[in-house]
Design an enzyme around this catalytic site. Structure first.
Site, PDB file in Angstrom:
ATOM      1  N   HIS A 201       0.838  -1.207   0.000  1.00  0.00           N
ATOM      2  CA  HIS A 201       0.000   0.000   0.000  1.00  0.00           C
ATOM      3  C   HIS A 201       0.873   1.258   0.000  1.00  0.00           C
ATOM      4  O   HIS A 201       0.685   2.151  -0.831  1.00  0.00           O
ATOM      5  CB  HIS A 201      -0.908  -0.016   1.231  1.00  0.00           C
ATOM      6  CG  HIS A 201      -1.780   1.185   1.384  1.00  0.00           C
ATOM      7  ND1 HIS A 201      -3.136   1.157   1.159  1.00  0.00           N
ATOM      8  CD2 HIS A 201      -1.499   2.473   1.724  1.00  0.00           C
ATOM      9  CE1 HIS A 201      -3.651   2.361   1.372  1.00  0.00           C
ATOM     10  NE2 HIS A 201      -2.654   3.181   1.712  1.00  0.00           N
ATOM     11  N   GLU A 202       1.831   1.324   0.928  1.00  0.00           N
ATOM     12  CA  GLU A 202       2.633   2.539   1.044  1.00  0.00           C
ATOM     13  C   GLU A 202       3.504   2.778  -0.188  1.00  0.00           C
ATOM     14  O   GLU A 202       3.601   3.897  -0.694  1.00  0.00           O
ATOM     15  CB  GLU A 202       3.505   2.480   2.301  1.00  0.00           C
ATOM     16  CG  GLU A 202       2.724   2.376   3.606  1.00  0.00           C
ATOM     17  CD  GLU A 202       1.631   3.420   3.754  1.00  0.00           C
ATOM     18  OE1 GLU A 202       1.744   4.516   3.163  1.00  0.00           O
ATOM     19  OE2 GLU A 202       0.649   3.138   4.434  1.00  0.00           O
TER      20      GLU A 202
ATOM     21  N   HIS B  52       1.661   4.279  -3.090  1.00  0.00           N
ATOM     22  CA  HIS B  52       1.512   5.741  -3.089  1.00  0.00           C
ATOM     23  C   HIS B  52       2.675   6.370  -3.856  1.00  0.00           C
ATOM     24  O   HIS B  52       2.503   7.342  -4.599  1.00  0.00           O
ATOM     25  CB  HIS B  52       1.488   6.279  -1.659  1.00  0.00           C
ATOM     26  CG  HIS B  52       0.149   6.186  -0.991  1.00  0.00           C
ATOM     27  ND1 HIS B  52      -1.015   6.664  -1.564  1.00  0.00           N
ATOM     28  CD2 HIS B  52      -0.217   5.666   0.213  1.00  0.00           C
ATOM     29  CE1 HIS B  52      -2.030   6.458  -0.741  1.00  0.00           C
ATOM     30  NE2 HIS B  52      -1.570   5.836   0.335  1.00  0.00           N
TER      31      HIS B  52
ATOM     32  N   GLU C 283      -5.972   6.485  -2.974  1.00  0.00           N
ATOM     33  CA  GLU C 283      -6.046   5.496  -1.895  1.00  0.00           C
ATOM     34  C   GLU C 283      -6.487   4.129  -2.417  1.00  0.00           C
ATOM     35  O   GLU C 283      -5.978   3.092  -1.982  1.00  0.00           O
ATOM     36  CB  GLU C 283      -6.998   5.974  -0.802  1.00  0.00           C
ATOM     37  CG  GLU C 283      -6.347   6.856   0.241  1.00  0.00           C
ATOM     38  CD  GLU C 283      -5.271   6.142   1.027  1.00  0.00           C
ATOM     39  OE1 GLU C 283      -5.440   4.950   1.357  1.00  0.00           O
ATOM     40  OE2 GLU C 283      -4.240   6.764   1.324  1.00  0.00           O
TER      41      GLU C 283
ATOM     42  N   HIS D 115      -9.835   8.002   2.349  1.00  0.00           N
ATOM     43  CA  HIS D 115      -9.814   6.589   2.720  1.00  0.00           C
ATOM     44  C   HIS D 115     -11.198   5.957   2.635  1.00  0.00           C
ATOM     45  O   HIS D 115     -11.323   4.726   2.620  1.00  0.00           O
ATOM     46  CB  HIS D 115      -9.272   6.412   4.141  1.00  0.00           C
ATOM     47  CG  HIS D 115      -7.854   6.848   4.300  1.00  0.00           C
ATOM     48  ND1 HIS D 115      -7.511   8.151   4.583  1.00  0.00           N
ATOM     49  CD2 HIS D 115      -6.689   6.164   4.203  1.00  0.00           C
ATOM     50  CE1 HIS D 115      -6.196   8.257   4.664  1.00  0.00           C
ATOM     51  NE2 HIS D 115      -5.663   7.068   4.436  1.00  0.00           N
TER      52      HIS D 115
END
Length: 524
Positions: A338-339, A342, A362, A426
């Site tokens: 996920h990170e 980004h 997101e 989110h």
């Protein structure tokens, strides 16, 4: 073990806490008689993996032709193009992503992608179709301290504006880099977004895993030279912008699976970064987050009982807290995926982190983080469509987010509406997450890897999934070649349909199911 001072990579099997689950695979049926043609089309439309040198040369060549390209696509004499990325497909199509300037000023929302086929034919995807011709600069207010002058073109009529960055700390300890755009003539705020991209996911616990480490003299460090020299650092409880201390060890045996051992969280973060790198390269043809073969870095043990993780473009790094009571480090596979995703979004479409584009930002991280978890095929942390199911933030054992029916968390949107862009990013991400689940698995009740799902549709329609692999390949191609900073959900529908047509044909079942999945979440 050798005590030679020459650095070398080491791969060790390292123990972390285990959570046993099944790892059944979902088979995807392929229509008889169409395999060769379909495979040829998909291969041709798939991005080539470029070395860092080849990518740099391609960007340099694009920049040398930027003035000619600007004239060819109809830009004014005041506008210039700045090449930012180049993706080359196997069939010879080249997708060149540009930022735009006007009278020497950055045009925010003016980014565009030029798609040129092997035969020289060209199409352009623009962040805005508005003509960049802001009113004369007379009578502009003085720039706020530290602000830069820009042209704002992401919403409404392009105007001269100022961009300020306000730094601080959120109540939960997350650093803040809030970008504020104000009209240079009136002082009115036009837009604001947060540059620190936060997210949560499952606790580490990936069992016994291989790690890339480097030996120097008699010590080893968490430096993975095989993956862009990714490094993992210890912040030792500091809520700081500092890099931290590189993890080192004497015997190259790291962690013991408990949160009390400081190396355990580092093992999870380092492993998650490696799996994400491998997923990008083998599945998406991408050489690192930015496509340049260079790694980001990871920082663990941020703050005290910090229940979050975040990506920062400014440091090009991932940062992880230790969770409630410092017992639930947020360093699992899907969090790492996920990170880093980004960072991938920042290097490609650069989706603005606010309103619908922020929800897509997101959703992209949830989609690719989930895909990384499935790709790892780790029996201790089997892939699922639940976000944060093991960190237990609510204290009742429920996940943080659900991709099959996002509204089960009480706040996320299952379907698009005119007000979805007002939600926290989110929660507006639910529309994109729901689309991806439906496209991958289809609607209705089913069980995947031992987890039961029951995905509804806005109009009561039935959606047949095309399989997760095709779904994430479509999403990535749309993100990397057709989305821009201002893409909203309607734009994401257009981008994914074009990606599906490129990969699988405009008359194929994949294209039809992309359309059906968007209709099922009320994006038409």
């Amino acid at each position: 073990m050798s005590s030679s001072p020459t650095s070398r990579n080491r791969t060790r099997m390292l123990r972390t806490a285990a959570v046993v689950a099944s790892a059944a695979m979902v088979a995807v049926a392929v229509q008889s008689g169409t395999v060769s043609a379909a495979a040829e089309r998909e291969a041709g439309a798939t991005a080539l993996t470029l070395s860092s040198g080849a990518r740099a040369q391609a960007i340099s060549a694009a920049q040398s032709e930027a003035a000619t390209t600007a004239r060819a696509i109809g830009l004014s004499s005041e506008e210039r193009l700045v090449a930012r990325d180049v993706i080359k497909d196997a069939d010879g199509t080249v997708h060149t992503r540009y930022e735009r300037t006007y009278a020497g000023l950055p045009v925010l929302g003016g980014d565009l992608v030029v798609h040129q086929k092997k035969d020289g034919s060209r199409k352009t995807t623009k962040g805005t179709e508005a003509r960049i011709a802001p009113a004369a600069a007379r009578g502009l207010k003085p720039a706020p301290a530290g602000a830069r002058q820009v042209v704002w073109a992401a919403t409404g009529t392009p105007v001269f504006a100022y961009e300020s960055v306000v730094t601080g700390t959120e109540p939960d300890g997350t650093p803040s880099e809030r970008h504020v755009i104000t009209d240079a003539a009136t002082g009115a705020e036009l837009y604001a977004y947060e540059a620190i991209h936060t997210g949560t996911g499952t606790s580490g616990y990936s069992g016994t895993v291989p790690l890339g480490t480097t030996q120097s003299g008699s010590a080893y460090s968490l430096t993975d030279a095989a993956r862009g020299s990714h490094k993992t650092y210890d912040l030792n409880g500091a809520a700081s912008t500092a890099t931290g201390t590189l993890f080192t060890d004497a015997d190259d045996a790291w962690g013991d699976g408990t949160p009390s051992n400081r190396q355990t969280a580092a093992v999870d973060a380092h492993y998650g970064a490696a799996v994400t790198w491998d997923f990008y390269k083998s599945e998406l043809g991408r050489n690192g987050i930015a496509g340049d073969g260079k790694a980001a870095y990871s920082r663990v043990h941020y703050g005290n009982a910090y229940v979050n993780a975040f990506w920062s473009d400014s440091c090009f790094c991932m940062t992880y807290g230790d969770g409630a009571n410092n017992q639930k480090p947020l360093t699992s596979l899907d969090v790492a995926g996920h990170e880093m995703s980004h960072g991938l979004t920042a290097a490609t479409a650069k989706l603005n982190y606010s309103r619908e584009s922020g929800g897509l930002n997101e959703a992209t991280s949830d989609i690719l983080g989930t895909s990384v978890e499935f790709f790892a095929n780790n029996s201790s942390d089997a892939g699922d469509y639940l976000i944060g199911e093991k960190i237990d933030i609510r204290g009742n054992g429920t996940p943080l987010r659900y991709m099959d029916k996002p509204s089960k968390d009480g706040v996320s949107a299952d379907y698009w509406s005119k007000t979805v862009g007002r939600l926290d990013v989110h929660h507006s991400s639910g529309v994109g997450n729901h689309f991806f689940y439906l496209l991958s698995e289809g609607s209705g009740a089913k069980t995947v890897n031992g987890v039961s799902y029951d995905s509804p549709t806005y109009d009561g329609s039935t959606v047949a999934g095309i399989g997760r692999t095709k779904a994430y390949k479509i999403w990535y191609k749309a993100l990397s070649t057709y989305m821009t900073s201002t893409t909203n959900y309607a734009g994401a529908r257009t981008a994914t349909l074009q990606a599906a047509a490129d990969l699988y044909g405009a008359s194929g079942p994949e294209y039809q199911q992309v359309a059906a999945a968007w209709k099922a979440v009320n994006v038409n």
